[in-house]
Design a protein around this motif. Structure first.
Motif, mmCIF file in Angstrom:
data_model
loop_
_atom_site.group_PDB
_atom_site.id
_atom_site.type_symbol
_atom_site.label_atom_id
_atom_site.label_comp_id
_atom_site.label_asym_id
_atom_site.label_seq_id
_atom_site.Cartn_x
_atom_site.Cartn_y
_atom_site.Cartn_z
ATOM 1 N N ALA A 230 0.831 -1.195 0.000
ATOM 2 C CA ALA A 230 0.000 0.000 0.000
ATOM 3 C C ALA A 230 0.868 1.248 0.000
ATOM 4 N N ARG A 231 1.946 1.206 0.800
ATOM 5 C CA ARG A 231 2.864 2.346 0.834
ATOM 6 C C ARG A 231 3.501 2.546 -0.536
ATOM 7 N N ALA A 232 3.891 1.434 -1.154
ATOM 8 C CA ALA A 232 4.567 1.515 -2.446
ATOM 9 C C ALA A 232 3.653 2.114 -3.504
ATOM 10 N N ARG A 233 2.360 1.834 -3.360
ATOM 11 C CA ARG A 233 1.405 2.405 -4.317
ATOM 12 C C ARG A 233 1.215 3.887 -4.082
ATOM 13 N N GLY A 234 1.780 4.406 -3.017
ATOM 14 C CA GLY A 234 1.692 5.827 -2.753
ATOM 15 C C GLY A 234 0.456 6.231 -1.972
ATOM 16 N N VAL A 235 -0.181 5.272 -1.287
ATOM 17 C CA VAL A 235 -1.322 5.626 -0.447
ATOM 18 C C VAL A 235 -0.791 6.440 0.733
ATOM 19 N N PRO A 236 -1.388 7.616 1.011
ATOM 20 C CA PRO A 236 -0.898 8.410 2.143
ATOM 21 C C PRO A 236 -0.931 7.579 3.428
ATOM 22 N N GLU A 237 0.085 7.735 4.265
ATOM 23 C CA GLU A 237 0.253 6.922 5.474
ATOM 24 C C GLU A 237 -1.020 6.868 6.328
ATOM 25 N N ARG A 238 -1.609 8.049 6.556
ATOM 26 C CA ARG A 238 -2.768 8.148 7.424
ATOM 27 C C ARG A 238 -3.958 7.357 6.863
ATOM 28 N N VAL A 239 -4.195 7.561 5.577
ATOM 29 C CA VAL A 239 -5.313 6.874 4.921
ATOM 30 C C VAL A 239 -5.076 5.367 4.945
ATOM 31 N N MET A 240 -3.841 4.980 4.627
ATOM 32 C CA MET A 240 -3.483 3.567 4.594
ATOM 33 C C MET A 240 -3.715 2.920 5.957
ATOM 34 N N LEU A 241 -3.258 3.630 6.989
ATOM 35 C CA LEU A 241 -3.357 3.106 8.349
ATOM 36 C C LEU A 241 -4.806 2.821 8.721
ATOM 37 N N VAL A 242 -5.682 3.798 8.456
ATOM 38 C CA VAL A 242 -7.078 3.657 8.852
ATOM 39 C C VAL A 242 -7.781 2.620 7.988
ATOM 40 N N LYS A 243 -7.368 2.571 6.711
ATOM 41 C CA LYS A 243 -8.102 1.713 5.793
ATOM 42 C C LYS A 243 -7.757 0.231 5.970
ATOM 43 N N TYR A 244 -6.493 -0.108 6.207
ATOM 44 C CA TYR A 244 -6.144 -1.532 6.266
ATOM 45 C C TYR A 244 -5.774 -2.065 7.650
#
Lengths: 330, 384
Positions: A230-244
């Motif tokens: 997810a990080r590699a895809r460039g998902v912002p850290e905050r959004v990634m954290l909450v989403k997955y």
């Protein structure tokens, strides 16, 4: 999903039967029976033993019958008529006594559960995301201490501080002038002003445990490949954290209902005694000390059944949230 | 070039770096201890814990008084501070440990007697003083105490006195014995139950597993304290303290074995199909031998960790039961029994030092938790 719920409800039945047997055994454990205790009490007080009353009671509980018949009489009274028997100490039906205190117990338990979640969630999240930061160390230390201090100690210390430095008694749930007053907005505010003490005291250990669980779970998830992806895809850290990862790590919050309710009910006995709360805990304690066994057994039964129902609700919620749970266990 | 004593690798496959060799040859116990030492709090916990158990072992010697000793003249006497230095006749500061005595104050209205510290009276203290007789380690008669007042009749209350003038400090030390062993014995019982049932459940699987898992879930769904209280209240009142003590440990163990059973079952299931177990089975080892020589040793460290982590729960439970008056009863002294005196807020306000046994509880529980955490981390080889 429906099959899962049905299966869980079916599993509840043997558990409930086992609980009722345990409660009944506890009622039967002290030497002598209900009537010998009543007669001894009455004779001790110099009162006369009403033969009619004794006869009625003997018939009602079938005390001359074999033990399994007695159990059946007791449990069918509960299931068919909602009759839990008579408390001989209070000389009132157990149902009335318990119902007078059960709402307050539920209010405190649910309030504590809610506060536990609200407090543990941000702290656990912060602790995991900023692992080994100053905040993490503080949270971990407080968590450890929260688990190590017996809850009645927190109650006593809070009461001592209130008594010594603010000159007020923090026990009970109402100020003296509101105890017998009818419900009003002022009484409600007064209740809220008292409610925080038992909630803090009862919630401390559960909050500490939940912070540690959320932190550990989230730390496990944070190192998984999908997070890196997810990080590699460039998902912002905050959004990634909450989403997955957070969603996966949240499972214990739902399953808390299962283990936190027995803990709160247990805590209520000790804390309720120290803070003199109008809940079922102190009622049970007094009943056990005076061997008012029908009252005690019934409270244990009711409280255990409520816990089993709480566990069922948490299991269903968990299955609804997480397909893995649902698919694995059907 | 390098001038270290590391010789050139000759490619023979021998490990030549002595430090590496030490790692490679180290037995598992050494590796375990190395991993454990990395957890600083666990090491601190281990030191504190060893100290607590040493105190429990030598309680009679360390405590200045016997647990049943009391003096009603000193009801609710406040704690005395230790002073190490004193000035002698020539105004020189000399090492002379002492505490101040008490002065009586009587309230003119209520005739209530209170004790205040009186700096005018000095009670000299000494090491290895003669005092009441006791049995060292339970069988050696002795009357020497680690420290105490030179004159045993003088008041010496380091942590204050309770309502009958018992010395709280001595009683906390004597209470260490019961409070710290209730957990040990209870855990031993829970261990026997948990390993047997969890092992059967995990090794055989199938219907046996389902039945045992239902029993475990049943025990987990009952609120523990009400059940404990119910069982404790049903204990015959004419039992002597020792019988009661064992009954309480059994009651505690009844509820504690479930966690252990789960841990053991989970381990058995994950190890059941590992290559080394299959190999052992194919080699024709008996089932008993596979379980006790191959399966169990491979997760002993995990068991030790979960055992350590379940003792604090027992200590807290004993404290809560005794605090409520349904656990142990005087004359047995445990931290929970001592805390019974602190139930009432009025008493706590007059004598806040009665809450001190709880500090001992917190200290013991914290160190056990830290040690258990360290053991668990050290037992897990996959942790970074």
């Amino acid at each position: 999903m429906l099959a899962f719920i049905l299966k869980r409800i079916l599993w509840m039945i043997p558990t409930l039967i086992a609980i009722s047997i345990v409660a009944f055994i506890i009622i039967q454990l002290p030497p002598g029976d209900y009537l010998t205790t009543v007669i001894a009490e009455l004779t001790n007080q110099g009162g006369r033993v009403d033969p009619e009353q004794v006869l009625a009671l003997r018939e009602r509980y079938g005390l001359d019958q074999p033990i399994w018949v007695q159990y059946f009489t007791w449990i069918s009274g509960i299931v068919l008529r909602g009759d839990f028997g008579q408390s001989f100490e209070w000389d009132r039906p157990v149902t009335a006594l318990v119902m007078a205190r059960l709402p307050m117990t539920m209010l405190i338990s649910i309030g504590t559960l809610f506060v536990t979640w609200v407090v543990a969630f941000p702290i656990g999240l912060y602790s995991a995301v900023r692992q080994y930061s100053a905040g993490d160390y503080i949270a971990t230390t407080i968590g450890f201490i929260g688990l190590a201090v017996p809850n009645f100690m927190i109650a006593l210390v809070l009461m001592y501080i209130g008594f010594e430095y603010f000159g007020q008694s923090v026990g009970g749930l109402h100020s003296p002038q509101y105890v017998d007053a009818p419900w009003s907005f002022a009484k409600f505010l007064d209740l809220l002003a008292h409610l925080w003490v038992p909630i803090i005291v009862l919630g401390a250990a559960g909050t500490a445990a939940l912070i540690r669980i959320l932190r550990a779970n989230l730390l496990d998830e944070l190192h998984k490949p999908y997070v890196v992806a997810a990080r590699a895809r460039g998902v912002p850290e905050r959004v990634m954290l909450v989403k997955y990862p957070l969603r996966v790590a949240l499972n214990p919050f739902v399953s808390t209902i299962g283990w936190i309710l027995p803990m709160l009910i247990s805590g209520d006995i000790v804390v309720g005694r120290v803070l003199s709360l109008p809940t079922t805990g102190p009622l049970l304690l007094n009943a056990l000390i005076s061997q008012d066994m029908y009252l005690a057994g019934s409270i244990i039964l009711i409280v255990s059944v409520l816990t089993v129902i709480g566990t069922l609700i948490s299991d269903i919620l968990l299955a609804w949230l997480d397909p893995r749970v649902r698919l694995n266990s059907v | 070039m390098s001038t270290t004593d590391t010789t050139i690798d000759t490619g023979t496959g021998e490990i030549v770096d002595p430090r590496l060799a030490a790692w490679a040859d180290a037995p598992p116990s050494v590796l375990f201890w190395r991993a454990f030492r990395k957890h600083k709090l666990a090491v601190v916990g281990l030191v504190v814990l060893s100290f607590i158990y040493l105190v429990a072992l030598l309680a009679g010697f360390i405590a200045p008084r016997q647990s049943e000793w009391f003096n009603v003249d000193y009801t609710y006497a406040p704690p005395q501070a230790l002073h190490f230095f004193d000035t002698d006749e020539a105004e020189n500061t000399v090492f002379r440990p002492h505490v101040y005595g008490y002065a009586l104050e009587v309230d003119p209205n209520t005739y209530e007697i209170t004790h205040t510290i009186d700096p005018e009276q000095k009670i000299p203290l000494g090491l290895f003083v003669k005092g009441d007789g006791y049995k060292l380690l339970g069988f050696i008669p002795a009357d020497i105490h680690l420290f105490g007042p030179l004159d045993p009749d003088q008041p010496f209350y380091l942590l204050g006195a309770d309502k009958t003038g018992h010395d709280l400090f001595s009683r906390i030390i004597h209470g260490t014995r019961v409070s710290m062993t209730v957990g040990l014995i209870g855990v031993a019982l829970a261990f026997a139950l948990g390993v047997t049932l969890g092992g059967i459940s995990g090794y055989f699987g199938g219907v046996v597993d389902t039945v045992i898992q239902r029993i475990v879930e049943f025990f987990m769904s009952i609120p523990t304290l009400p059940l404990w209280l119910g069982l404790a209240a049903a204990l015959p009142t004419n039992w002597d303290p020792l019988q009661r003590y064992f009954a309480i440990t059994v009651i505690l163990a009844i509820m504690a074995w479930t966690d252990l059973a789960r841990v053991v079952r989970g381990r058995f299931i994950s190890l059941r199909n590992e290559e080394f177990i299959i190999a052992a089975r194919l080699d024709g080892n008996s089932r008993k031998r596979v379980i006790f020589r191959h399966l169990l040793p491979s997760f002993t460290s995990h068991l030790v960790a979960s055992l350590t982590l379940s003792i604090p729960g027992m200590i807290l439970a004993e404290t809560a039961l005794s605090f409520l008056g349904l656990g142990l009863q005087p004359p047995i002294v445990s931290w929970g029994v001592l805390l019974q005196d602190a139930q009432n807020i009025r008493t706590v306000a007059t004598a806040p030092w009665l809450l001190l046994p709880a500090v001992a509880v917190v200290l013991a529980v914290l160190s056990l938790n830290f040690v258990g955490d360290g053991l668990r981390d050290a037992a897990d080889p996959y942790k970074q």
